[in-house]
Design a protein around this motif. Structure first.
Motif, mmCIF file in Angstrom:
data_model
loop_
_atom_site.group_PDB
_atom_site.id
_atom_site.type_symbol
_atom_site.label_atom_id
_atom_site.label_comp_id
_atom_site.label_asym_id
_atom_site.label_seq_id
_atom_site.Cartn_x
_atom_site.Cartn_y
_atom_site.Cartn_z
ATOM 1 N N SER A 1 0.787 -1.063 -0.107
ATOM 2 C CA SER A 1 0.581 0.146 -0.164
ATOM 3 C C SER A 1 0.635 1.477 -0.079
ATOM 4 O O SER A 1 0.894 2.307 -0.737
ATOM 5 C CB SER A 1 -1.254 0.235 1.104
ATOM 6 N N LEU A 2 1.738 0.958 0.360
ATOM 7 C CA LEU A 2 3.125 2.428 0.439
ATOM 8 C C LEU A 2 3.498 2.767 -0.951
ATOM 9 O O LEU A 2 3.607 3.618 -1.706
ATOM 10 C CB LEU A 2 4.735 2.504 1.786
ATOM 11 N N VAL A 3 3.605 1.385 -1.546
ATOM 12 C CA VAL A 3 4.476 1.256 -2.915
ATOM 13 C C VAL A 3 3.834 2.026 -3.529
ATOM 14 O O VAL A 3 3.867 3.454 -4.598
ATOM 15 C CB VAL A 3 4.871 0.308 -2.823
ATOM 16 N N ALA A 4 2.092 1.643 -3.515
ATOM 17 C CA ALA A 4 0.770 1.998 -4.324
ATOM 18 C C ALA A 4 1.225 3.544 -3.908
ATOM 19 O O ALA A 4 0.518 4.614 -5.471
ATOM 20 C CB ALA A 4 -0.488 1.148 -4.394
ATOM 21 N N ALA A 5 0.948 4.142 -3.385
ATOM 22 C CA ALA A 5 0.561 5.357 -2.581
ATOM 23 C C ALA A 5 1.500 6.875 -2.886
ATOM 24 O O ALA A 5 1.495 7.426 -2.822
ATOM 25 C CB ALA A 5 0.759 5.955 -0.577
ATOM 26 N N ILE A 6 2.468 5.720 -3.038
ATOM 27 C CA ILE A 6 4.091 6.837 -3.892
ATOM 28 C C ILE A 6 3.898 6.714 -5.416
ATOM 29 O O ILE A 6 3.837 8.081 -5.425
ATOM 30 C CB ILE A 6 4.850 6.423 -3.417
ATOM 31 N N LEU B 1 9.332 12.133 -0.206
ATOM 32 C CA LEU B 1 9.396 10.400 -0.428
ATOM 33 C C LEU B 1 10.708 10.244 0.528
ATOM 34 O O LEU B 1 10.894 9.202 0.736
ATOM 35 C CB LEU B 1 9.422 10.728 -1.558
ATOM 36 N N GLY B 2 11.324 11.126 1.187
ATOM 37 C CA GLY B 2 12.481 10.382 1.430
ATOM 38 C C GLY B 2 12.141 9.765 3.516
ATOM 39 O O GLY B 2 12.668 8.982 3.547
ATOM 40 N N ALA B 3 11.353 10.635 3.857
ATOM 41 C CA ALA B 3 10.761 10.194 4.761
ATOM 42 C C ALA B 3 9.941 8.794 4.787
ATOM 43 O O ALA B 3 9.901 7.534 5.696
ATOM 44 C CB ALA B 3 9.239 11.266 5.266
ATOM 45 N N ALA B 4 9.174 9.103 3.180
ATOM 46 C CA ALA B 4 8.120 7.283 3.092
ATOM 47 C C ALA B 4 9.371 6.677 2.864
ATOM 48 O O ALA B 4 8.760 5.597 3.396
ATOM 49 C CB ALA B 4 7.366 7.662 2.195
ATOM 50 N N GLY B 5 10.753 7.013 2.441
ATOM 51 C CA GLY B 5 10.982 5.397 2.524
ATOM 52 C C GLY B 5 12.003 4.926 3.827
ATOM 53 O O GLY B 5 11.760 3.767 3.605
ATOM 54 N N ALA B 6 12.293 6.177 4.332
ATOM 55 C CA ALA B 6 12.470 5.633 5.734
ATOM 56 C C ALA B 6 11.075 4.386 6.534
ATOM 57 O O ALA B 6 11.481 3.085 7.099
ATOM 58 C CB ALA B 6 13.226 6.697 6.327
ATOM 59 N N LEU B 7 10.287 4.726 6.068
ATOM 60 C CA LEU B 7 8.867 4.526 6.734
ATOM 61 C C LEU B 7 8.344 3.232 6.407
ATOM 62 O O LEU B 7 8.220 1.939 7.423
ATOM 63 C CB LEU B 7 7.858 5.820 7.165
ATOM 64 N N GLY B 8 9.081 2.577 5.330
ATOM 65 C CA GLY B 8 8.783 1.757 4.215
ATOM 66 C C GLY B 8 9.710 0.428 4.994
ATOM 67 O O GLY B 8 9.558 -0.727 4.683
ATOM 68 N N VAL B 9 10.778 0.945 4.765
ATOM 69 C CA VAL B 9 12.063 0.170 4.913
ATOM 70 C C VAL B 9 11.323 -0.496 7.303
ATOM 71 O O VAL B 9 11.192 -2.331 7.915
ATOM 72 C CB VAL B 9 13.334 0.346 5.747
ATOM 73 N N ALA B 10 10.816 0.570 7.733
ATOM 74 C CA ALA B 10 10.572 0.445 8.617
ATOM 75 C C ALA B 10 9.254 -1.313 9.341
ATOM 76 O O ALA B 10 9.273 -1.669 10.139
ATOM 77 C CB ALA B 10 9.989 1.541 9.983
ATOM 78 N N ARG C 1 12.125 -2.565 -3.052
ATOM 79 C CA ARG C 1 11.006 -2.090 -4.251
ATOM 80 C C ARG C 1 10.334 -0.331 -3.630
ATOM 81 O O ARG C 1 9.840 0.149 -4.784
ATOM 82 C CB ARG C 1 9.558 -2.855 -4.131
ATOM 83 N N VAL C 2 10.567 -0.440 -2.909
ATOM 84 C CA VAL C 2 10.163 1.438 -2.394
ATOM 85 C C VAL C 2 11.353 1.938 -2.534
ATOM 86 O O VAL C 2 10.586 3.728 -3.796
ATOM 87 C CB VAL C 2 10.072 1.802 -1.269
ATOM 88 N N LEU D 1 13.978 9.674 -1.618
ATOM 89 C CA LEU D 1 14.146 8.409 -1.748
ATOM 90 C C LEU D 1 14.464 7.167 -1.216
ATOM 91 O O LEU D 1 14.601 6.606 0.161
ATOM 92 C CB LEU D 1 12.940 8.301 -2.788
ATOM 93 N N ARG D 2 15.239 6.857 -2.164
ATOM 94 C CA ARG D 2 16.500 6.013 -1.809
ATOM 95 C C ARG D 2 17.524 6.271 -0.805
ATOM 96 O O ARG D 2 18.028 5.363 0.793
ATOM 97 C CB ARG D 2 17.510 6.060 -3.237
#
Ligand code: MRU
Length: 342
Positions: free
Chosen positions: A37-42, A53-62, A81-82, A92-93
């Motif tokens: 769902s995070l990948v879809a939201a990005i 996006l940077g924050a979302a990337g870190a949160l995706g790993v969490a 994937r994120v 993001l990366r």
């Protein structure tokens, strides 16, 4: 307003995000409990803007670390994937890699690192906003400024406060903004939907204009300076930002107006030599073939839809980060611009 993206530790952990597709009609927060769902939201721009996006990337790993404890290989593949959803914004990366670096310490350490990325965002943005406000004040005339901006570099593009629009917020608090001209930003209207919404929330005088009206606004003397954010800044100072930024830079130079790019150090990519090396995301042609779901071109019309463009450093008056001001025209990193701006 809540943070644009955040971590909710309840029920096994989830990312919360202001749904930026719904604004300005509706303010709602989504709870994203899976990496899918995070990948879809990005991808669909529910979450967008480089620092967000940077924050979302870190949160995706969490999120991945919480979902797959004891399976670091799976966490790494989910993290990749994120990181790969959007290629241009280096944040993001970077966010993904920063959280991943704590994986050996376990899921709690990864979550803590991701939360640290979020916590640092506001302090960073306030610092760069103050620095950019000083630079714009020095570059512009000695009266409240008429600023032109593009896309959305506000609180919604970050965790909170904003970069380019954060500088506008700072200037407004100093009583130094006469008006902001916000370009609507075709095709997805981040300027109209998000920047106009934020300026209204801030109580800053503003007018919305179609992107094609920006050059003539400059020619008619309605603009003192252009201020934008960035998605990636190459080592030579070339700056990638929302498509249309380069055209604004050309017009600004033509009219002798300063254009200032405001971004955190995490957007500066020293591994990318110049703008030629920045990968530009191309998005689906339907974003251009239709408007709000209504077709505006014959079915199947071929489309060129780059999400970003690159502004060469030589067209910029300055690039401002929380650490330094780059005099972009000469592209020498220096403690401050001439005229003692620190
Ligand atoms: O496609 P978007 O909406 O993610 O593009 C965002 C921009 O181009 C912003 O101007 C950029 O990320 C800087 S915002 C702090």
């Amino acid at each position: 307003m809540a943070r644009t993206v955040d971590w909710d530790d309840g029920d096994g952990g989830a990312v919360t995000a202001i749904d930026q597709r719904a604004l300005p009609a509706e303010y709602r927060v989504q709870r994203l409990a899976s990496v899918d769902s995070l990948v879809a939201a990005i991808a669909d721009l529910t979450i967008r803007g480089a620092p967000a996006l940077g924050a979302a990337g870190a949160l995706g790993v969490a999120l991945a670390a919480r979902r797959h404890p004891g399976d670091p290989d799976r966490v790494r593949s989910e993290a990749e994937r994120v990181a790969a959803v959007r290629p241009t914004a280096v944040n993001l990366r970077r966010g993904v890699e920063r959280a991943l670096a704590r994986l050996d310490e376990g899921a709690d350490a990864v979550v803590a690192e991701a939360c640290a990325v979020l916590d640092e965002d506001e302090a960073t943005n306030r610092r760069l906003g103050r620095r950019a406000a000083d630079v714009l004040t020095a570059l512009g005339p000695d009266r409240p400024l008429r600023l032109l901006t593009h896309c959305n570099s506000g609180a919604l593009a970050t965790v909170t406060w904003g970069t380019g629009l954060g500088a506008v917020r700072e200037l407004a608090e100093r009583g130094r903004v006469a008006e902001v001209l916000a370009c609507e930003t075709r095709p997805l209207l981040q300027g109209a939907r998000l920047t106009a919404w934020e300026l209204r929330e801030m109580g800053v005088a503003h007018r919305l204009l179609v992107d094609a009206a920006a050059a003539s606004a400059m020619a008619r003397g309605l603009v003192d300076a252009v201020v934008v954010g960035a998605d990636r800044i190459a080592a030579n100072g070339d700056a990638a930002n929302k498509i249309g930024t380069y055209a604004l830079a050309c017009a600004a130079v033509r009219h002798g107006l300063p254009m200032v790019v405001v971004a955190p150090e995490s957007t500066v990519d020293h591994a990318t030599a110049s703008g030629d090396d920045i990968v530009i995301e191309e998005r689906d042609g339907d974003e251009v073939r239709a408007f709000a779901g209504v077709p505006t071109a014959p079915p199947g019309t071929a489309v060129y839809n780059p999400a970003f463009d690159v502004t060469p450093a030589e067209l910029l008056a300055a690039v401002v980060t929380e650490e330094a001001t780059f005099r972009a025209g000469a592209w020498e990193r220096e403690a401050a611009l001439e005229r003692g701006l620190r």
